[in-house]
Design an enzyme around this catalytic site. Structure first.
Site, PDB file in Angstrom:
ATOM      1  N   PRO A   1     -68.766 -16.030   2.006  1.00 58.69           N
ATOM      2  CA  PRO A   1     -69.187 -15.704   0.635  1.00 58.69           C
ATOM      3  C   PRO A   1     -69.620 -14.251   0.433  1.00 58.69           C
ATOM      4  O   PRO A   1     -69.842 -13.834  -0.682  1.00 58.69           O
ATOM      5  CB  PRO A   1     -70.364 -16.658   0.403  1.00 58.69           C
ATOM      6  N   GLY A   2     -69.789 -13.474   1.532  1.00 58.54           N
ATOM      7  CA  GLY A   2     -69.999 -12.044   1.287  1.00 58.54           C
ATOM      8  C   GLY A   2     -71.193 -11.412   1.973  1.00 58.54           C
ATOM      9  O   GLY A   2     -71.580 -10.297   1.625  1.00 58.54           O
ATOM     10  N   GLY A   3     -71.764 -12.088   2.949  1.00 56.75           N
ATOM     11  CA  GLY A   3     -72.934 -11.516   3.647  1.00 56.75           C
ATOM     12  C   GLY A   3     -72.618 -10.173   4.307  1.00 56.75           C
ATOM     13  O   GLY A   3     -73.357  -9.194   4.137  1.00 56.75           O
TER      14      GLY A   3
ATOM     15  N   ASP B   1     -60.315 -12.559   1.427  1.00 57.80           N
ATOM     16  CA  ASP B   1     -60.610 -13.964   1.728  1.00 57.80           C
ATOM     17  C   ASP B   1     -59.963 -14.826   0.651  1.00 57.80           C
ATOM     18  O   ASP B   1     -60.064 -14.494  -0.536  1.00 57.80           O
ATOM     19  CB  ASP B   1     -62.142 -14.207   1.730  1.00 57.80           C
TER      20      ASP B   1
ATOM     21  N   ASP C   1     -65.047 -11.935  10.709  1.00 52.86           N
ATOM     22  CA  ASP C   1     -65.971 -13.012  11.079  1.00 52.86           C
ATOM     23  C   ASP C   1     -65.341 -14.365  10.737  1.00 52.86           C
ATOM     24  O   ASP C   1     -65.986 -15.231  10.165  1.00 52.86           O
ATOM     25  CB  ASP C   1     -67.286 -12.789  10.281  1.00 52.86           C
TER      26      ASP C   1
ATOM     27  N   LYS D   1     -64.915 -17.060  18.321  1.00 44.32           N
ATOM     28  CA  LYS D   1     -65.342 -18.447  18.496  1.00 44.32           C
ATOM     29  C   LYS D   1     -65.084 -18.827  19.952  1.00 44.32           C
ATOM     30  O   LYS D   1     -64.014 -18.547  20.486  1.00 44.32           O
ATOM     31  CB  LYS D   1     -64.493 -19.310  17.570  1.00 44.32           C
TER      32      LYS D   1
END
Ligand code: SAM
Length: 345
Positions: free
Chosen positions: A217-219, A235, A272, A302
């Site tokens: 969402p944009g962190g 995204d 990410d 991951k």
């Protein structure tokens, strides 16, 4: 002879993220070779280890060839048999070390869950701060001290060690770095990039143009925008509305492989995505022409089925020769993942 033998061994407490103590121990064995003694303090997380080298030499090797999964070390200069009583700690701290007046010293206390005492970590710390100040006229600090006095307390033993903050791999107690959550913060993921900036010694405000792959969402995008960087975020999912108005943001709501980017447009690429690492590597490889030579890439990886070392080896191989690994670290804010820092050659 006795003294010589003592000089040639040193003891530490190592801490990794929960479930990754084993990997940290494997890395230590690779660095120093067996034989070793490890004993678990918290299963697969915190452990005591002895090395066949003096404290200074062992510390230097651990700092210079920093293991990816070892988040924090503290030396063990003394192991007190104790009963949970504060007095024995105070006595040791005020008689067994020498500190100059005015020295800035941070006391860090950790205790295991099994230690059934009413005294909290904070109370132990406070009592030690006072006692040190009284005994040596030192100055207690929370951070930024010249020394850290680390105490790790279990029901049977108190492990105590004095070190310079840069010798602990992290100057946070147990390497548990804390950031204040801001109002309206878009995702916890932001902490990962903040931590990466510190751990890899970067300063994002020095970059002009960044590409954030898998940005929603944009962190991460919001942190880079706060640092004054112009960000291209990609995204298929939505970015937070509050970000969309930002004048320095370009957003492609698409799959990254469907976006055409200009060559050499960015100095920083961050990614990410919680994808399989080799799939992510293929995607990043396609995007690499847009990263300038000498540019930085920060990738979250991951960890598949805990085969951590193999995963990193394969990924680094897939991304070479364009990207060369500078440092890999399992950050405190990483979960089943770790973070890699590359430079484009
Ligand atoms: C863990 S989230 C990223 C969180 C983000 N770093 C933050 O700070 O808010 C992973 C993101 O990768 C995105 N993603 C997955 N596949 C993608 C692709 N092929 N191209 C671009 N983004 C993708 C997902 O939609 C998801 O939003």
């Amino acid at each position: 002879m006795m003294e010589e033998q003592l000089l040639q061994s040193s003891t530490f407490i190592g801490t990794a993220n929960r479930g990754y103590g084993q990997q940290a121990q494997e890395e230590i064995i690779r660095l120093f070779g067996p034989p070793f003694k490890f004993s678990q303090l918290v299963p697969n997380e915190t452990f005591r280890f002895e090395l066949p080298l003096g404290k200074a030499e062992a510390t230097q090797r651990l700092v210079e060839q920093e293991p990816m999964f070892l988040r924090h070390i503290q030396p063990v200069d003394a192991e007190l048999d104790w009963d949970g009583e504060l007095d024995s700690l105070l006595e040791w701290a005020t008689s067994s070390i020498k500190l100059e007046a005015g020295t800035l010293i941070a006391v860090q206390v950790r205790k295991t869950e099994q230690l059934a005492t009413k005294v909290s970590q904070g109370e132990y710390k406070q009592a030690l701060d006072l006692a040190l100040t009284k005994a040596y006229a030192t100055e207690p600090v929370a951070k930024g001290g010249e020394f850290i006095l680390s105490l790790y307390l279990t029901p049977e033993k108190a492990y105590i060690g004095l070190s310079a903050p840069e010798h602990n791999l992290s100057d946070w107690s147990g390497g548990a770095i804390r950031f204040r959550k801001e109002e309206g913060q878009l995702s916890r993921a932001k902490f990962k990039l903040l931590e990466a900036e510190q751990v890899f010694g970067l300063d994002f405000s020095q970059y002009k143009m960044a590409l954030d792959v898998g940005a929603a969402p944009g962190g991460w995008t919001s942190l880079l925008l706060e640092r004054g960087v112009k960000v291209t975020a990609i995204d298929p999912a939505k970015l937070d509305k509050a970000l969309l108005k930002h004048p320095n943001l370009t957003f492609h709501q698409k799959n990254a492989s469907d976006v055409k980017l200009l060559a050499d447009a960015y100095e920083l690429l961050v990614c990410d995505m919680s994808w399989s690492p080799r799939q992510m590597a293929r995607l990043i490889k396609e995007l690499l022409p847009s990263l300038r030579t000498g540019g930085t890439a920060i990738l979250t990886v991951k960890l598949m089925h805990k085969k951590a070392f193999q995963t990193v080896r394969e990924l680094v191989g897939d991304l070479s020769p364009e990207l060369s690994l500078q440092k890999g670290k399992q950050l405190f804010h990483n979960r089943e993942e770790l973070t890699l820092f590359f430079i484009k050659s």
